[in-house]
Design a protein around this motif. Structure first.
Motif, PDB file in Angstrom:
ATOM      1  N   VAL A 286       0.859  -1.183   0.000  1.00  0.00           N
ATOM      2  CA  VAL A 286       0.000   0.000   0.000  1.00  0.00           C
ATOM      3  C   VAL A 286       0.894   1.230   0.000  1.00  0.00           C
ATOM      4  O   VAL A 286       1.837   1.313   0.793  1.00  0.00           O
ATOM      5  CB  VAL A 286      -0.914   0.031   1.243  1.00  0.00           C
ATOM      6  N   LEU A 287       0.604   2.188  -0.860  1.00  0.00           N
ATOM      7  CA  LEU A 287       1.343   3.450  -0.909  1.00  0.00           C
ATOM      8  C   LEU A 287       0.406   4.590  -0.569  1.00  0.00           C
ATOM      9  O   LEU A 287      -0.613   4.798  -1.233  1.00  0.00           O
ATOM     10  CB  LEU A 287       1.953   3.681  -2.289  1.00  0.00           C
ATOM     11  N   TYR A 288       0.735   5.325   0.482  1.00  0.00           N
ATOM     12  CA  TYR A 288      -0.046   6.490   0.902  1.00  0.00           C
ATOM     13  C   TYR A 288       0.608   7.730   0.300  1.00  0.00           C
ATOM     14  O   TYR A 288       1.836   7.857   0.295  1.00  0.00           O
ATOM     15  CB  TYR A 288      -0.039   6.580   2.426  1.00  0.00           C
ATOM     16  N   VAL A 289      -0.207   8.672  -0.194  1.00  0.00           N
ATOM     17  CA  VAL A 289       0.319   9.844  -0.902  1.00  0.00           C
ATOM     18  C   VAL A 289      -0.309  11.112  -0.340  1.00  0.00           C
ATOM     19  O   VAL A 289      -1.526  11.216  -0.221  1.00  0.00           O
ATOM     20  CB  VAL A 289       0.039   9.754  -2.415  1.00  0.00           C
ATOM     21  N   ALA A 290       0.543  12.078   0.011  1.00  0.00           N
ATOM     22  CA  ALA A 290       0.071  13.394   0.455  1.00  0.00           C
ATOM     23  C   ALA A 290       1.143  14.426   0.109  1.00  0.00           C
ATOM     24  O   ALA A 290       2.017  14.174  -0.722  1.00  0.00           O
ATOM     25  CB  ALA A 290      -0.263  13.381   1.938  1.00  0.00           C
ATOM     26  N   ALA A 291       1.090  15.577   0.772  1.00  0.00           N
ATOM     27  CA  ALA A 291       1.918  16.712   0.338  1.00  0.00           C
ATOM     28  C   ALA A 291       3.079  17.037   1.252  1.00  0.00           C
ATOM     29  O   ALA A 291       4.128  17.470   0.788  1.00  0.00           O
ATOM     30  CB  ALA A 291       1.037  17.955   0.175  1.00  0.00           C
ATOM     31  N   HIS A 292       2.901  16.877   2.566  1.00  0.00           N
ATOM     32  CA  HIS A 292       3.881  17.384   3.524  1.00  0.00           C
ATOM     33  C   HIS A 292       4.163  16.379   4.634  1.00  0.00           C
ATOM     34  O   HIS A 292       3.350  15.484   4.878  1.00  0.00           O
ATOM     35  CB  HIS A 292       3.366  18.667   4.201  1.00  0.00           C
ATOM     36  N   PRO A 293       5.265  16.567   5.345  1.00  0.00           N
ATOM     37  CA  PRO A 293       5.430  15.865   6.612  1.00  0.00           C
ATOM     38  C   PRO A 293       4.269  16.212   7.553  1.00  0.00           C
ATOM     39  O   PRO A 293       3.918  17.376   7.678  1.00  0.00           O
ATOM     40  CB  PRO A 293       6.754  16.419   7.156  1.00  0.00           C
ATOM     41  N   ASP A 294       3.715  15.233   8.153  1.00  0.00           N
ATOM     42  CA  ASP A 294       2.577  15.236   9.097  1.00  0.00           C
ATOM     43  C   ASP A 294       1.224  15.222   8.407  1.00  0.00           C
ATOM     44  O   ASP A 294       0.189  15.175   9.066  1.00  0.00           O
ATOM     45  CB  ASP A 294       2.653  16.352  10.134  1.00  0.00           C
ATOM     46  N   ASP A 295       1.185  15.211   7.064  1.00  0.00           N
ATOM     47  CA  ASP A 295      -0.087  15.040   6.356  1.00  0.00           C
ATOM     48  C   ASP A 295      -0.583  13.600   6.432  1.00  0.00           C
ATOM     49  O   ASP A 295      -1.778  13.333   6.264  1.00  0.00           O
ATOM     50  CB  ASP A 295       0.040  15.412   4.874  1.00  0.00           C
ATOM     51  N   GLU A 296       0.328  12.671   6.643  1.00  0.00           N
ATOM     52  CA  GLU A 296      -0.021  11.259   6.581  1.00  0.00           C
ATOM     53  C   GLU A 296      -0.982  10.869   7.696  1.00  0.00           C
ATOM     54  O   GLU A 296      -0.945  11.434   8.788  1.00  0.00           O
ATOM     55  CB  GLU A 296       1.241  10.388   6.654  1.00  0.00           C
ATOM     56  N   ASN A 297      -1.812   9.893   7.426  1.00  0.00           N
ATOM     57  CA  ASN A 297      -2.702   9.312   8.431  1.00  0.00           C
ATOM     58  C   ASN A 297      -1.907   8.230   9.155  1.00  0.00           C
ATOM     59  O   ASN A 297      -1.855   7.075   8.723  1.00  0.00           O
ATOM     60  CB  ASN A 297      -3.948   8.731   7.760  1.00  0.00           C
ATOM     61  N   SER A 298      -1.280   8.595  10.256  1.00  0.00           N
ATOM     62  CA  SER A 298      -0.373   7.681  10.952  1.00  0.00           C
ATOM     63  C   SER A 298      -1.082   6.439  11.464  1.00  0.00           C
ATOM     64  O   SER A 298      -0.503   5.354  11.513  1.00  0.00           O
ATOM     65  CB  SER A 298       0.305   8.407  12.116  1.00  0.00           C
TER      66      SER A 298
END
Length: 832
Positions: A52-64
């Motif tokens: 699974v690859l999660y994609v967003a824009a910035h550090p801390d955007d991810e759904n940890s």
């Protein structure tokens, strides 16, 4: 040439014990330690072939929480691709900005991934600050360039499912957010098309079609609330092997984002995540629906799964080394399969388990964090077979040097020896790979395709240990690291940095001329090598600046006097470079920059040794400034260059009697966010204003939307309003106001050359007592008037400003200095 070395006499016998298996991770401050419970989890992961690859824009955007669940519960290979390194944000722990902040956040991201079990990737996109437009972000980044990076990561990682954090429209709340979703959608198709970015295929990747693209719905400012028709899964489970819920793991992961203050309260209990279908095959109940994630997806995999099942059944928590023979047999069996993605991935995982289950300790360390080109580097090697697996050493290789011998490793004994490595004069200095070339406006430039996506550069040196385990050869790699013991923090590991023979810098790096008078500065050079260096140091002339050496030629510190040429003061910015003449050639000197915080490894990088000279017609009124530092900015130094005496104020200094001596008091950015005691000093500060003082408050965040927060003498709220276009037209709504006229006449030219943005977190919901003097807007939006608000209170003045002086003054923007001087002079008794 191979060098043969007799083991006898080279190893010192030492004794020690450890019950945990160890494995190094490049850049980590200490080796990873893995207990038997975690090893059991990783054994089970061998039977899981999903990604699974999660994609967003910035550090801390991810759904940890979702990432931890996918990596630690479902045991999928999980990655997070961030478009940027977070370079354009604000820094809660120090004064680093821009590229330096990106370096900090890169390491914070790696620390977070070590907790939640995912892998980290980045594109070459630069975080240029808040963006209100998807198209602005894509244009600034160079859409095709960053799309190629996303395609490259997908082709390498080969995810079954791609999940975006944000939607592709304005609901994302930030142009970078929506742009990350747009690029993920485009890359979903482009990665599978051999005609898109075909130049990548010669580097070993192949077109890859993920099965589906999902949007992980979230609630942003009241938008995007999930409904009843979206697919959902519960990610709030508890992992008894790890002793934590996935909410708790997520909180521990996000706590590493310290420069953003992004820590979470650990969550326990049921927690639903919702998904919308974006592209690919439709799923109804699970993101991995109808995707085969067992060994049945690999030809010949049925026998492999049976071997793993047997290893799991027979695994001993007390004696994990008993699994080593079976793991070696498994490694051999997987090696016979046809070449493919999962063969390569599972061979890596099995080798790691062999190492960890055997309790094998391998180390290559040095006694200093720095070594210069041309010097000799003593490297210490340590090997320990802590759980008495059947292991023999065959060879250790570093930088082409290798030892050839065969030595059976006895149980739990330290085998140690040292080797002096000659560092070539041509060895590249240690530099983050994305900073090696000059960057473009909105992105980094990386020439080596194989580096793109990597979170960090490889170590300066690596040692390869060739071992025989249960009759089979394995090669384990370790970074050469600086190892030391701090009396408070204990044993620590830091990176090894290769230096040039000489480094240099201008001090100060920025020299400000306000009145045409001479200013002194120093050029400081440092020999980093143990060898004599024959080099002459000189600097280039800066246009419009007369520079004369005052003394100390060819010494480590040389003083110069700089004077603007010609009559009057003409605003402008020019540069001088430090050059080294040696061996018949001239090189630009490099300045070593070091960033050090306890929660991340030491960061070193180099930049050209350059001095900046700023000329500006700046008049000041008042002399003595009290400054309450906030979340980290460089304004105190800039104010000193303007001619002010700056006194840093602490809680104990904020008393009625002590404040009367200051012509103005300034609070740093987010000072009210980081100092709870400031709210308790409200009455003292207001009394200072009432008696004739001038209190200038720079932007804050925590009081957003709250008119009851006690910052100013009259109610107002900090808003999310901002103007991100640094070239936005400025309108003077009160052109005769003192702040635009004394002691400097402010004109349109004073807003030329601003960087990144005009202002953030403007004042809103203003009491009628506040005056607004500036108006500005981003394209297509209404005018914003809260960037600079002023109120009279008693005999004094109160100012709140969201103008980004914390960026503009350190950048040497002349007009920003002039406007700041006027703000400070607002209540100067002899003034306007």
């Amino acid at each position: 040439m191979r060098k043969s070395t007799n083991l006898s006499g080279m190893f010192a016998w030492l004794f020690g014990a450890c019950v945990l298996a160890g494995a190094f991770r490049a850049g980590a401050q200490t080796p990873e330690t893995v207990g038997s419970g975690e090893l059991f989890l990783r054994l089970n992961k061998l039977n899981v072939l999903g990604s699974v690859l999660y994609v967003a824009a910035h550090p801390d955007d991810e759904n940890s929480r979702l990432i931890a669940y996918m990596a630690k519960d479902r045991l999928y290979r999980t990655g997070y691709l961030s478009m940027t390194r977070g370079d354009g944000g604000q820094n809660l722990i120090g004064d680093e900005q821009g590229v330096e902040l990106g370096l900090i956040r890169t390491q914070e991201m790696l620390a977070a991934r070590r907790v939640d079990g995912a892998e980290q990737f980045f594109t070459r996109a630069f975080d240029f600050g808040f963006s209100k437009s998807t198209q602005e972000a894509l244009k600034t980044w160079n859409r095709e360039k960053i799309l190629s990076d996303v395609v490259w990561v997908i082709r390498k990682f080969q995810p079954d499912v791609i999940v975006t954090r944000f939607p592709e429209d304005s609901r994302a709340g930030h142009g970078h957010h929506s742009a990350s979703a747009v690029l993920a959608h485009e890359a979903f198709a482009a990665a599978a098309d051999p005609n898109r970015f075909p130049e990548q295929l010669k580097y070993g990747v192949k077109p890859w079609q993920a099965r589906r693209l999902l949007w992980n719905i979230f609630n942003y400012g009241g938008d995007n609330a999930p409904g009843g028709d979206q697919m959902k899964i519960d990610v709030g489970g508890y992992n008894p092997i790890l002793g934590k819920s996935y909410g708790e793991i997520a909180a521990a992961s996000r706590t590493n984002h310290k420069s953003q203050g992004a820590a979470l309260t650990p969550a326990r209990g049921q927690s639903w995540e919702f998904f919308d279908q974006v592209a690919g095959e439709t799923a109804h109940s699970d993101p991995m629906e109808n995707i085969q994630t067992t060994w049945s997806r690999v030809e010949g995999g049925a026998g492999i799964q049976a071997m793993i099942d047997k290893l799991i059944r027979e695994y001993s928590l007390a004696n994990p080394e008993k699994s080593v023979p079976g793991l070696v047999n498994l490694y051999t069996a997987i090696g016979r399969l046809k070449e493919g993605y999962w063969k390569t991935q599972k061979l890596k995982e099995v080798q790691q388990l062999i190492e960890m289950c055997s309790g094998l300790w391998l180390e290559a360390s040095v006694h200093s964090g720095y070594i210069a080109q041309g010097d000799r580097l003593p490297v210490n090697f340590v090997i320990n077979n802590r759980l008495n697996a059947k292991i023999a050493v065959d060879e250790i290789i570093i930088n082409g040097y290798d030892t050839l011998y065969r030595q059976e490793l006895q149980a739990n004994r330290n085998y140690s020896f040292s080797y002096d490595l000659l560092v070539s004069a041509d060895k590249p200095v240690t530099q983050p790979y994305w900073l090696a070339a000059e960057m473009s406006q909105g992105s980094y430039n990386v020439k080596d395709q194989t580096l793109i996506g990597d979170p960090q550069s490889g170590p300066a040196y690596e040692a390869k240990f060739r071992l025989t385990i249960e009759g089979r050869d394995f090669v384990f790699t370790r970074p050469v690291q600086y190892k030391y013991t701090d009396p408070v923090k204990g044993e620590l590991y830091e990176p090894l940095t290769v230096l040039p023979p000489v480094t240099g810098q201008f001090d100060p790096a920025l020299t400000l001329f306000t009145d045409g008078e001479a200013r002194n500065f120093e050029v400081q050079t440092k020999s980093q090598t143990r060898q004599p260096v024959q080099a002459a140091v000189r600097i280039t002339q800066a246009d419009g600046i007369d520079i004369k050496q005052l003394g100390g030629a060819n010494t480590p510190v040389v003083t110069y006097a700089a004077t603007p040429a010609g009559k009057g003061v003409e605003s402008g910015v020019v540069y001088s470079r430090l050059l080294l003449d040696r061996g018949g050639r001239t090189d630009s000197a490099q300045q070593l920059k070091t960033i050090s915080y306890d929660h991340i490894p030491r960061i070193d990088y180099f930049r050209p040794a350059v001095g900046k000279f700023v000329t500006a017609d700046i008049k000041i009124a008042g002399k003595r400034i009290g400054y309450i530092e906030g979340a980290g900015d460089k304004l105190p130094q800039a104010l000193q260059q303007m001619g002010y005496e700056v006194v840093l104020l602490r809680e104990k200094d904020i008393t009625p009697g002590s404040l009367r001596q200051y012509d103005a008091i300034l609070t740093g950015i987010r000072a009210y966010d980081v100092h709870e005691w400031l709210l308790e000093k409200y009455d003292v500060l207001m009394e200072y204003v009432k008696e004739g003082g001038n209190l200038v408050v720079q932007y804050n965040r925590n009081s957003i939307g709250n008119t009851g927060t006690k910052i100013g003498p009259y109610p107002f709220a900090v808003s999310n309003s901002r103007v991100t276009d640094e070239t936005a037209k400025i309108r003077f709504t009160q052109p005769d106001h003192a702040v635009l006229n004394f002691p400097n006449k402010i004109t349109d030219r004073d807003f030329d050359g601003w960087i990144q943005e005009r202002g953030i977190y403007f004042a809103g919901q203003l009491d009628p007592a506040y005056e607004t003097v500036l108006s500005m807007k981003d394209p297509g939006e209404s005018e914003q008037k809260g960037s600079l608000v002023i109120a009279g209170y008693g005999k004094g003045k109160f100012v709140y400003t969201g103008l980004v002086f914390f960026r503009e003054l350190p950048a040497g923007v002349p007009g920003a200095y002039r406007l700041m001087a006027n703000i400070i002079a607002l209540n100067y008794k002899k003034g306007f």
